[in-house]
Design an enzyme around this catalytic site. Structure first.
Site, short mmCIF file in Angstrom:
data_model
loop_
_atom_site.label_atom_id
_atom_site.label_comp_id
_atom_site.label_asym_id
_atom_site.label_seq_id
_atom_site.Cartn_x
_atom_site.Cartn_y
_atom_site.Cartn_z
N LYS A 76 -114.93 -36.14 -37.78
CA LYS A 76 -114.43 -35.00 -38.52
C LYS A 76 -114.36 -33.76 -37.63
O LYS A 76 -113.65 -33.78 -36.65
CB LYS A 76 -115.31 -34.80 -39.77
N TYR B 241 -121.50 -39.01 -49.79
CA TYR B 241 -120.32 -39.61 -49.17
C TYR B 241 -120.19 -41.07 -49.64
O TYR B 241 -121.19 -41.80 -49.71
CB TYR B 241 -120.47 -39.53 -47.65
N ARG C 6 -124.26 -50.10 -22.86
CA ARG C 6 -124.83 -50.09 -24.22
C ARG C 6 -126.09 -49.23 -24.25
O ARG C 6 -126.37 -48.51 -25.19
CB ARG C 6 -125.13 -51.51 -24.71
N ASP D 81 -127.01 -34.80 -43.54
CA ASP D 81 -125.67 -35.12 -43.07
C ASP D 81 -124.90 -33.80 -42.99
O ASP D 81 -124.56 -33.20 -44.00
CB ASP D 81 -124.99 -36.10 -44.05
C1 LIG Z 1 -116.72 -39.51 -42.87
C2 LIG Z 1 -118.12 -39.28 -43.26
C3 LIG Z 1 -119.13 -40.20 -42.96
C4 LIG Z 1 -118.84 -41.53 -42.30
O1 LIG Z 1 -118.36 -41.38 -41.01
P1 LIG Z 1 -117.37 -42.44 -40.29
O2 LIG Z 1 -117.16 -41.78 -38.97
O3 LIG Z 1 -116.16 -42.54 -41.12
O4 LIG Z 1 -118.09 -43.73 -40.20
C5 LIG Z 1 -120.43 -39.89 -43.32
N1 LIG Z 1 -120.73 -38.74 -43.96
C6 LIG Z 1 -119.79 -37.83 -44.28
C7 LIG Z 1 -120.18 -36.58 -44.99
C8 LIG Z 1 -118.46 -38.06 -43.94
O5 LIG Z 1 -117.52 -37.17 -44.28
#
Ligand SMILES: *Cc1c(COP(=O)(O)O)cnc(C)c1O
Length: 388
Positions: A199, A102, A50, A174
């Site tokens: 992603k 998001y 962890r 982000d």
């Molecule tokens: C998918 C996404 C998230 C969240 O991520 P997870 O891996 O699904 O928890 C946050 N910000 C953006 C822009 C995303 O596309």
């Protein structure tokens, strides 16, 4: 590796030849919860997964390198990374974020704000006066997404930094939609960069993960401590998989962008659509800004069908090479209907304010052969025209 090596090469070479025991080209995954002490009162570098794990650290090192940060904290999901950044907020603190953020971020911000953990104001961040107005009485954090989801609006990172500085606010970006291959927010003054590594960074739709990359040692330390205290750390196996994905990031982004560019073109020329949103197009409101602050336009695009929800349904039921799914950034092409899928958590008024119409379709262009995707999308658009 020499510091002058390009980031693309560093991504490919990430952790390669780091195994000292057997000289494995690709180091093994350390699937262990804990590590022995070398002897009484002789701790080693790692003690408990962890807190720290060599495989997770190998991923963190390359993410920090690619984003130009001082360190990365790898989390179990993108939302975990966002929750981690929220630990920097105290009751009364204000976060100014994007209205079309998001969906998961929107839900988390609103729920935490409802419990009084901090305050949130969501604005159109392409309107600098609106951002400045929201920050009038002070702000602790400016939360930026660029391009935004699903309309691919481009936010001026440099100007956000200036506004944040006026209130000594933290700037968090982000960067999920572009990945460090196409945008490096720390170069524009971001304090923290967030990724859903689910992603583009992993890129193969087989891992959920996240990361927070910090611009300073102090912020990195704070993120590491909170990840350990809250138990947000990503698993070694997921880290191994994501590291594997990162090695092909740059090659994948090139093909994603090639496909997205071609699709945006043919969609804009088809009578079934009345608007296409792709920052690589000269008619996109944020095109010049994107050209300035990005090193590419990415693989995401969206478009509005004239026939509304019936046309969207016809398109999505006709295409065969675009899987109807949320998420994005995988090698396979995906299509989604934001109003009923990714943005269903928005209340109707907020969705309208964010400009998400019922006829809007979002595509994540994969890395398939361009001509196959073109043929498929044209079939979908023809069906949409008939349904309108
Ligand atoms: C998918 C996404 C998230 C969240 O991520 P997870 O891996 O699904 O928890 C946050 N910000 C953006 C822009 C995303 O596309």
């Amino acid at each position: 590796m020499a510091k002058t090596t390009s980031k693309q090469t560093q991504a490919v070479r990430a952790a390669v030849e780091s195994d000292l025991q057997f000289g494995a080209v690709i180091p093994p995954v350390y699937l262990t919860s804990n590590f022995t002490f070398a002897g009484f009162d002789e701790p080693r570098r790692y003690d408990y997964t962890r807190t720290g794990n060599p495989t997770r650290d190998a991923l963190a090192d390359v993410l920090a390198e690619l984003e130009g940060g001082r360190g990365a904290t790898v989390t179990a999901s993108g939302m975990g990374a966002i929750s981690l950044a929220c630990q920097l907020l105290n009751p009364g603190d204000l976060v100014v974020g994007p209205r079309d953020c998001y969906g998961g971020t929107y839900r988390l911000f609103n729920r935490l704000a409802k419990r009084g953990l901090f305050r949130v104001i969501l604005v159109d961040q392409t309107d600098l006066d609106e951002v400045a107005g929201a920050m009038r009485d002070g702000a602790k954090m400016v939360w930026v997404e660029s391009p935004t989801n699903p309309l691919l609006r481009i936010v001026d990172l440099e100007r956000m930094r200036v506004l944040a500085d006026q209130h000594r606010a933290l700037m968090v970006v982000d960067n999920t939609f572009l990945s460090p291959a196409l945008q490096r927010p720390i170069e524009f003054g971001a304090d923290l960069v967030i990724h859903s590594t689910t992603k583009y960074l992993n890129g193969h739709s087989d891992v959920v993960g996240g990361a927070v990359i910090a611009a300073t040692d102090a912020l990195h330390q704070e993120m590491q401590e909170w990840a350990n205290a809250l138990g947000f750390s990503g698993s070694p196996f997921d880290s191994f998989m994501t590291l594997r994905g990162v090695r092909t990031l740059y090659a994948r982004m090139t093909q994603h962008e090639k496909n997205a560019t071609t699709l945006a073109e043919i969609i804009s020329e088809h009578g079934a659509t009345h608007r296409v949103f792709y920052p690589g197009r000269a008619d996109h409101a944020g095109h010049a800004l994107a050209a300035r602050q990005q090193s590419g336009y990415g693989g995401m695009l969206s478009f509005e069908l004239r026939g509304g929800v019936a046309a969207a349904r016809a398109f999505l039921e006709t295409v065969e090479l675009f899987s109807l799914a949320e998420s994005l950034g995988g090698v396979e092409s995906l299509a989604c209907h934001p109003a009923t899928m990714t943005h269903a958590t928005f209340d109707a008024d907020d969705r309208r304010l964010a400009g998400i119409e019922d006829g809007l379709v979002r595509l994540s262009a994969g890395i398939e052969a361009t001509e196959d995707l073109v043929r498929d999308v044209l079939h979908g658009l023809d069906a949409a025209a008939r349904a309108a």
